[in-house]
Motif scaffolding. Structure first.
Motif, PDB file in Angstrom:
ATOM      1  N   GLN B 155      28.082   0.140  13.455  1.00 37.56           N
ATOM      2  CA  GLN B 155      27.497   1.192  12.634  1.00 37.56           C
ATOM      3  C   GLN B 155      27.788   2.552  13.249  1.00 37.56           C
ATOM      4  O   GLN B 155      27.767   2.710  14.473  1.00 37.56           O
ATOM      5  N   ASN B 190      25.176   0.185  17.734  1.00 40.46           N
ATOM      6  CA  ASN B 190      24.558  -0.894  16.954  1.00 40.46           C
ATOM      7  C   ASN B 190      25.632  -1.669  16.201  1.00 40.46           C
ATOM      8  O   ASN B 190      26.331  -1.122  15.352  1.00 40.46           O
ATOM      9  N   VAL B 192      26.558  -5.201  13.959  1.00 38.08           N
ATOM     10  CA  VAL B 192      25.950  -6.264  13.148  1.00 38.08           C
ATOM     11  C   VAL B 192      26.935  -7.429  13.141  1.00 38.08           C
ATOM     12  O   VAL B 192      28.097  -7.266  12.766  1.00 38.08           O
ATOM     13  N   GLY B 195      25.254 -10.524  10.211  1.00 38.64           N
ATOM     14  CA  GLY B 195      23.919 -10.119   9.772  1.00 38.64           C
ATOM     15  C   GLY B 195      22.923  -9.921  10.884  1.00 38.64           C
ATOM     16  O   GLY B 195      21.833  -9.394  10.674  1.00 38.64           O
ATOM     17  N   GLN B 196      23.291 -10.298  12.108  1.00 36.84           N
ATOM     18  CA  GLN B 196      22.365 -10.149  13.238  1.00 36.84           C
ATOM     19  C   GLN B 196      22.654  -8.846  13.982  1.00 36.84           C
ATOM     20  O   GLN B 196      23.800  -8.551  14.306  1.00 36.84           O
ATOM     21  N   PRO B 197      21.632  -8.023  14.262  1.00 35.23           N
ATOM     22  CA  PRO B 197      21.870  -6.776  15.000  1.00 35.23           C
ATOM     23  C   PRO B 197      22.153  -7.058  16.490  1.00 35.23           C
ATOM     24  O   PRO B 197      21.519  -7.913  17.095  1.00 35.23           O
ATOM     25  N   GLU B 199      23.102  -4.828  20.245  1.00 37.36           N
ATOM     26  CA  GLU B 199      23.125  -3.461  20.796  1.00 37.36           C
ATOM     27  C   GLU B 199      23.905  -3.375  22.098  1.00 37.36           C
ATOM     28  O   GLU B 199      24.006  -4.343  22.842  1.00 37.36           O
TER      29      GLU B 199
END
Lengths: 713, 287
Positions: B155, B190, B192, B195-197, B199
């Motif tokens: 992102q 960030n 993904v 679908g899982q974030p 970091e």
């Protein structure tokens, strides 16, 4: 330091070049690991270098080394010196079957009495042993000699002066280098001659080897090595008793006042190196009393438990002057009493063998090697504190413990030497035998005035036990020297006899008109009250009488030549007939004139007359220190009850040999020439001793023995 | 066993991070050399104390004296080859004994020292990004299922601009982006993944900062060397995320030359060793 540097370097390289550097676990463990790897590296590398250079060294020695004219008869000669082992007593105990190892040595080789020197005292005798010459050539005639300017006694074998290099800026003074130490013994030890021929020597604690001389091998000095205070052994006693109750001859007495359970005081060390007027350097210490039997000592960085009647291990004490200068010593503490009075004994502060303040061995790292190998040990010349017992500060048991501890240390050195010296000469002297006989003879002599009415069971046979312990030592030494190419000699420098009565020679000289003393100053030491303008002869030391010669002393009144000769004859004729009023027996066996019995360049340094006392007599304590009392004869009631400062015929030493002794008569000064001869080296003509004839119990040996000269193993 | 060790290490790292953030905070404002010196000296002394109380001091002294005696014997009794070889053998024996004696303090110190080094590496291995500087971020995928390729997006954020990527390196199962730093401070990237974030921390600034080069995989060595961020679970699609921060290039920090991979570690080792050596007398420690 070199080890550390290498360790750091290796570790840095490992860290710098490896991705696994995170395995490093800190300087402590890092040092330990890197140090270990370095040690392994050093060992392997040195082995490699040694093996690589060995043929070269062998060749060089063969080509350029001095060669002995004949082949050596033995690969190794071991001489075990037992100071003061008496011939008569040894013979008796051998007959009683109490000395099995010495009996075995006698049976396989030989046993004879060994003629001592005139006088038969250790510094003179061991000097003749090592040089093979009479005292007129080696210059040692007694422990003490009078200074020719001041008449003050000084040590006969060594002179210690302050460091020569001094930087002064106003009041500030800084000395550089160690003290200037000079050996006054002249002539040359026979191991110095062996060294010339490439023969390795290990000389451990032979008296009169301080300062150490250069040789091919190693040497640890003995008699005359001072303590850190510069004395020949001054103990310290801390006491809460009033000081006048504890007069001491051989030690310092310090008054302490316990505050609750704490006793705080200071241990005095060496004089301040640059400002002696400030007195000695001191270290504070504190004793915290736990209960009747225990206390805790804190001194410097050390904390030790003190247990009543038990010596501590050697404790290192550091005396600092300024930020950078420190002198290190070692001493033992002994808690004597906690209540009703506090009493603490501290041994003389020995020079720390690990960080010696002056050179006490050759090469200088040898004492350090021994300290690393076996821990701290006594370095003082006279290691056993006889004064502590004489002054009733130590008990018999405590003194005995000290002697046995010292013997144990010596034994470790000796057996290490036997392992490390497979070829060459190995000499070690145990002098505890001398000290213990001095102090325990009163238990052996039933007529001794110092013999107590009740003798503790453990000391009734103190002297016999001592001889048996030495016999055990001889047995273990024989086991190490069992090879046929080893020769073992066990010998003593003199024997022993009782010291019941002391003779004040100065009083006798006074009564006979040869000496004048200020009556009010009789009790002062060191000839203090003598009127030199009216004194023709005086006594100081253990056996000598000096004429107050004009040509010798600053206030001399006796002309050399006929006057001196007449005076000597007169004193000899009168003194030889001296009778002890108590027993109506003669106290003196013979008086010798130095000019007649000595030869050599130093015979004029000798006392003019040497008194050969008869059995049971000796110079009195007071006269030995230069006092003049009111009586000629004194009863000896001190613990120091045995002695050998008598006529040499009264106290012969012993000589055991692992090979047959073919000579009829052997003298201490024959040993050096004998060793030279056995190694195939011609005996120098200046030596007074003669090589003893040593037989061979296994037939001719010369064919089998290797020529040790030139060998590098 | 391995999972237990990793869980334990993660826990220890959390503690070390908390303590390290607090105790090593002065490194953020101290000059580089001063900070490195202070840390080396303090840790050297602390480890010396730890060594003193975890090792058998009298045994070390005894063995060391024995080794020194035999080293001296080599020069004193060099006439005899047999005696010299005997001394050399005893030196080797002494060295082995010393290693054995050191095993206990090593065992006691290995964990705290490793944690400490992990914390120090955050400060000294790499420097933070400067504004406008480019950096490559690499996301490594797990190899649990080699046939599938998860859907991964990064992102955008105002502090870190994506300038290139993503690039897929299928043979290594990695994805790369090139980013450019836009604002100072600690930021988070960030991702993904299916679908899982996910970091990753980023440090931007001109001063000294804790820099986490990598969010580690579920691997003990990885977790020890990159302690700042929690590891990816074994079951996660992502194995690790690594950022190619510029390495420090001074002799106290990072990598001074191609030969020295860890110049900061060398500096710290020498500094702590010298400090330990200097204080061993005062603290009465036999090394």
């Amino acid at each position: 330091m070199r080890l550390m540097r290498m360790a750091v370097l290796v570790s840095v390289l490992v860290l710098a070049m490896s991705e696994s550097a995170y395995a490093y676990v800190g300087p402590g463990a890092g040092f330990a690991l890197a140090g270990s790897f370095f040690a392994v590296f050093a060992a392997v590398f040195s082995a490699f270098v040694m093996l690589l250079t060995w043929p070269v060294r062998l060749l060089l020695r063969f080509l350029f080394g001095k060669k002995a004219p004949a082949k050596a008869r033995f690969k190794r000669i071991v001489i075990l010196g037992l100071d003061g082992l008496d011939h008569g007593l040894t013979t008796t105990l051998l007959a009683e079957g109490k000395l099995p190892n010495l009996a075995k040595l006698r049976d396989q080789g030989g046993f004879q009495s060994l003629g001592s020197t005139l006088p038969p005292i250790s510094p003179v005798a061991w000097s003749s042993f090592q040089t093979g010459v009479n005292p007129g050539k080696h210059n040692i005639f007694d422990f003490l000699v009078p200074d020719e300017q001041t008449y003050q006694p000084k040590m006969s074998s060594v002179e210690i002066r302050p460091p020569r290099r001094v930087l002064r800026i106003g009041k500030w003074k800084q000395t550089f280098g160690g003290p200037d130490i000079r050996l006054l013994r002249k002539s040359r030890p026979f191991w110095s001659i062996l060294s010339e021929y490439g023969i390795f020597n290990c000389i451990i604690r032979v008296p009169i080897t301080f300062p150490p001389e250069k040789l091919h091998g190693v040497q640890l000095s003995a008699m005359c090595v001072p303590d850190l205070r510069g004395t020949q052994g001054e103990f310290t006693r801390y006491t809460s008793r009033p000081l006048d109750q504890g007069r001491s001859h051989g030690g310092a007495v310090v008054s302490v006042v316990p505050q609750g359970l704490k006793v705080v005081s200071k241990l005095a060390g060496p004089p301040h190196p640059s400002r002696p007027e400030l007195g000695p350097l001191k270290i504070p210490f504190q004793v915290t009393i736990g209960d009747r039997d225990n206390a805790v000592l804190k001194i410097g960085s050390e904390t030790r438990n003190l247990r009543l009647g038990e010596y501590t291990e050697w404790i290192q004490v550091k005396f600092r002057s300024g930020l950078t200068v420190s002198v290190s010593g070692v001493c033992k503490f002994l808690l004597l009493s906690v209540e009703p009075e506090f009493e603490l004994y501290v041994t003389p502060i020995n020079i720390d063998p690990e960080k010696p303040a002056m050179q006490i061995g050759y090469p200088s790292v040898y004492p350090i090697y021994l300290a690393k190998k076996q821990g701290a040990y006594a370095t003082l010349g006279l290691a056993e504190d006889t004064w502590g017992l004489n002054d009733h500060v130590l008990s018999d048991d405590q003194f005995l413990q000290q002697c046995m501890d010292t013997d144990r240390e010596r034994e470790l050195m000796f057996f290490d030497a036997l392992e490390k010296v497979p070829r060459g000469l190995c000499v070690c002297v145990f002098d505890g035998t001398d000290r213990m006989q001095h102090m325990f003879w009163r238990y052996h002599d039933k007529l001794h005035p110092a013999r107590p009415a009740e003798i503790p069971e453990s000391h009734i046979n103190a002297i016999g036990d001592l001889y048996q312990r030495m016999d055990d030592l001889v047995g273990r030494t024989m086991a190490k020297c069992a090879d046929t190419d080893n020769l073992l000699m066990v010998l003593s420098d003199h024997g022993f006899n009782s010291f019941r009565r002391g003779i004040d020679l100065n009083r006798w000289l006074e009564l006979n008109g040869y000496l004048s003393v200020d009556d009010s100053r009789r009790s002062e030491d060191y000839l203090a009250g003598i009127d030199w303008q009216k004194t023709r002869a005086f006594a100081i030391g253990l056996t000598g009488i000096f004429l107050n010669l004009k040509t010798r002393f600053s206030q001399g009144i006796v002309e050399d030549g006929q006057e001196a000769s007449q005076l000597k004859n007169e004193i000899v004729s009168r003194l030889e007939g001296l009778l002890d009023p108590l027993s109506e027996t003669r106290a003196i066996k013979r008086i010798y004139q130095a000019a007649q019995v000595y030869n050599g360049p130093y015979k004029n340094h000798a006392p003019d007359l040497i008194v050969g006392y008869d059995r049971g007599y000796r110079v009195s304590w007071e006269a030995a220190n230069g006092q003049t009392t009111r009586d000629v004869f004194h009863m000896n009631t001190r613990a120091w009850s045995g002695d050998h400062c008598v006529d040499p015929s009264v106290v012969p030493g012993v000589l055991f040999c692992s090979q047959p002794l073919l000579s009829d008569r052997s003298r201490l000064l024959d040993i050096g020439p004998t060793v030279l001869d056995l190694f195939g080296i011609a005996v120098p003509s200046y030596m007074d001793g003669k090589a003893l004839a040593i037989g061979d119990r296994a037939g001719p040996r010369a064919n089998n023995a290797e020529n040790i000269q030139g060998s590098v193993s | 066993m391995s999972d237990t060790a990793i869980h334990l290490t993660v826990l220890l790292n959390q503690i070390a991070n908390a303590v390290g953030r607090f105790l090593l905070a002065p490194l953020g404002f101290l000059p580089e050399v001063a900070g490195a010196l202070v840390v080396a000296v303090v840790t050297g002394i602390l480890m010396l104390i730890a060594f003193k109380y975890t090792s058998h001091q009298s045994a070390i002294k005894h063995v060391r004296n024995g080794i020194k005696a035999e080293l001296l014997a080599l020069s004193l009794f060099k006439d005899s080859v047999a005696v010299s070889l005997g001394s050399q053998w005893r030196i080797v024996q002494g060295a082995i004994k010393l290693i054995l004696i050191s095993l206990i303090p090593i065992g006691c110190m290995v964990i705290p020292v490793t944690l400490l080094l992990g914390q120090l590496s955050l400060w000294w291995q790499a420097r933070p990004l400067q504004i406008g500087e480019d950096v490559v971020v690499t996301l490594a995928l797990n190899e649990n299922d080699k046939t599938s390729w998860p859907n991964v997006t990064l992102q955008t954020a105002p502090a870190m601009e994506i300038t290139q990527g993503p690039f897929r390196i299928r043979s290594r199962r990695e994805m790369c982006w090139q980013l450019q730093a836009r604002a100072s401070g600690y930021h988070r990237l960030n991702f993904v993944v299916d679908g899982q974030p996910v970091e990753k921390e980023v440090a931007v600034g001109s001063d000294s900062m804790r820099v986490s080069i990598q969010r580690p995989a579920w691997d003990l060595a990885d977790i020890l060397m990159h302690p700042a961020e929690p590891p990816f679970q074994r079951s996660s699609s992502v194995k690790s995320i690594r950022m190619q921060y510029p390495l420090e290039t001074t002799w106290t920090h990072g990598r001074y030359s191609p030969l020295f991979f860890h110049s900061w570690l060398v500096f710290w080792f020498i500094g702590s060793t010298i400090a330990a050596f200097c204080f061993r007398g005062i603290l009465k420690v036999n090394l």
